[in-house]
Design an enzyme around this catalytic site. Structure first.
Site, mmCIF file in Angstrom:
data_model
loop_
_atom_site.group_PDB
_atom_site.id
_atom_site.type_symbol
_atom_site.label_atom_id
_atom_site.label_comp_id
_atom_site.label_asym_id
_atom_site.label_seq_id
_atom_site.Cartn_x
_atom_site.Cartn_y
_atom_site.Cartn_z
ATOM 1 N N GLY A 40 0.827 -0.974 0.259
ATOM 2 C CA GLY A 40 -0.026 -0.005 0.266
ATOM 3 C C GLY A 40 1.037 1.273 -0.059
ATOM 4 O O GLY A 40 0.143 1.785 0.357
ATOM 5 N N GLY A 42 2.755 2.114 -2.341
ATOM 6 C CA GLY A 42 2.829 2.902 -3.501
ATOM 7 C C GLY A 42 3.630 2.395 -4.614
ATOM 8 O O GLY A 42 4.100 3.030 -5.756
ATOM 9 N N ILE A 110 7.479 -5.738 -1.663
ATOM 10 C CA ILE A 110 8.117 -5.882 -0.519
ATOM 11 C C ILE A 110 9.048 -5.514 -0.229
ATOM 12 O O ILE A 110 9.545 -5.281 0.335
ATOM 13 C CB ILE A 110 6.659 -6.521 0.294
ATOM 14 C CG1 ILE A 110 5.221 -5.636 -0.511
ATOM 15 C CG2 ILE A 110 7.388 -5.859 1.492
ATOM 16 C CD1 ILE A 110 4.571 -6.087 -0.061
ATOM 17 N N SER A 111 9.680 -6.540 -0.490
ATOM 18 C CA SER A 111 11.443 -7.266 -0.125
ATOM 19 C C SER A 111 11.479 -6.318 1.500
ATOM 20 O O SER A 111 12.224 -5.554 0.985
ATOM 21 C CB SER A 111 11.914 -6.299 -1.548
ATOM 22 O OG SER A 111 11.864 -5.237 -1.657
#
Lengths: 268, 268
Positions: A40, A42, A110-111
């Site tokens: 979330g 972006g 995300i990592s």
């Protein structure tokens, strides 16, 4: 003949056409732009906007989206710790191939673990790895919750969700950091406005930057990240204005701005 | 939200810049050229030559070499049956990404099992998968033995070696088949000569072909392969001459040759 990993009796095959030739062919520098951050924050929006903006400038990019890859290359992987590591490793390896092919590869996932991201950076022997940190607060991301995943995680229906019951380790030496403004999640309209307003950007003194444009759909502002000797920030942010710390650098190197513009034309 | 493979709670992220835009940008058609055949059949040589020839024509290609990928993306895989399947699957998935990026992706690996190759073909929804079969005899490949692997396999030092104690399943419906001439392994010199001599090429009746050049370093000749309705041979072989069966097709479609040339300019 060599033994590599679990493979034996394998040989390295050189190609007569290398990265240099391919880069010349399409007039750009192959690299990996690695966008990391909470769900979330972006990342995908930025990846899409960056891809669009590069396209308008005649540059060939390709997005490696974490979710999309789980439909194909990584569909055998789940979200167990070892699967997450392998997921990131494969994206890093594929990103390296795309960069070698001469493309601007935009990896968006995300990592969450620093070690995994750094391992991907290490794969890129020529330092064309650009880490972009979407530094949006958990509160902001959870308030957005565009996929409804935070709700599920809070309800205990998703276990090991980054930011809730699994950690996110923020980068220590990323090339670019994007932050929300005053706790507000930027709207697409704000983004459009952001496109034409000056941004702060600090490049490491020994690195190069550029004047290409970032048409991000998040009204994030660019803030300073610590210089890394092993990294070369690429050319994705414009118009460029210089932050105060950068101005201090410029005092000692008045021709640096000229250099930045010059290099930007080489890179993009 | 979807559940795909071992992943749940994942979403498909659309990009504003798609394959069509990327192909326009670099003026070519993304596809996968999948070169299959025994060890020593000349796959890598062909891949390199094809890459070089495409480069001279201003086309961006990238080689996915089976051995090279075992140094990176596939370094966790060995040569067990399930590892071989996974090895091919990953190359297929990455090839699909490269084709989607607009590149002419040249995959070069033994890929001995028909089922695995067909699975890669199935990944390509838009039928831009071109299977090239290096139909060289085991005797010829073993006589060449450029990597010394056949010797090791015959001595029992490599188990499960394709052609020795593991089968090679030749394609049934490949787009292009390359054969040795009179049992002779073509020399680089012969290859150079082959470049400027007419070749036979048969395209499926509903498919397109082209007049781009193949500067292969093997003096292989092109022979007819069975038409496949799901495949579109690309534009890699020239000068084109038409084999007898193809001449028969031309009798029923006298404008097909014009079509072929027209499409070739679209593709390459």
């Amino acid at each position: 003949m060599s033994t590599v990993g679990n493979s034996t009796n394998i040989f390295w095959q050189e190609s007569p056409i290398g990265k240099t030739e391919r880069q010349k062919l399409i007039n750009q520098k192959g690299c990996v732009v690695w966008i990391t951050g909470l769900s979330g924050s972006g990342k995908s929006t930025l990846a899409c906007s960056l891809s669009r903006e590069l396209y308008t400038r005649g540059k060939l990019s390709y997005i490696l989206d974490g979710d999309n890859l789980r439909h194909g290359l990584n569909k055998d992987l789940g979200f167990k710790a070892e699967d997450r590591v392998e997921n990131i490793r494969r994206v890093g390896e594929v990103g390296k191939l795309f960069a070698d092919a001469g493309l601007i590869c935009i990896a968006s996932l995300i990592s969450p673990y620093r070690k995994d991201r750094d391992a991907c950076r290490e794969m890129m022997h020529d330092s064309s790895f650009v880490e972009v940190y979407m530094n949006m607060s958990l509160q902001l991301c959870e308030a957005r919750d565009p996929k409804g995943l935070y709700k599920l995680a809070r309800a205990g229906k998703i276990k090991g969700f980054t930011g809730i019951d699994d950690p996110y380790e923020s980068p220590l030496n990323c090339e670019i950091e994007l932050k929300e403004k005053e706790g507000e999640c930027p709207s697409p309209v704000a983004m459009a406005e952001e496109l034409v307003t000056p941004r702060d950007f600090l490049a490491p003194p020994c690195s190069v930057s550029s004047s290409a444009s970032l048409s991000s759909s998040s009204a994030a502002s660019l803030s300073l990240s610590a210089p890394t000797s092993a990294s070369i920030p690429i050319a994705i942010l414009t118009p460029i204005s210089f932050s105060a710390p950068f101005q201090r650098i410029v005092q000692f190197a008045p021709s640096l701005r000229v250099l930045l513009v010059t290099f930007s034309t080489l890179i993009l």
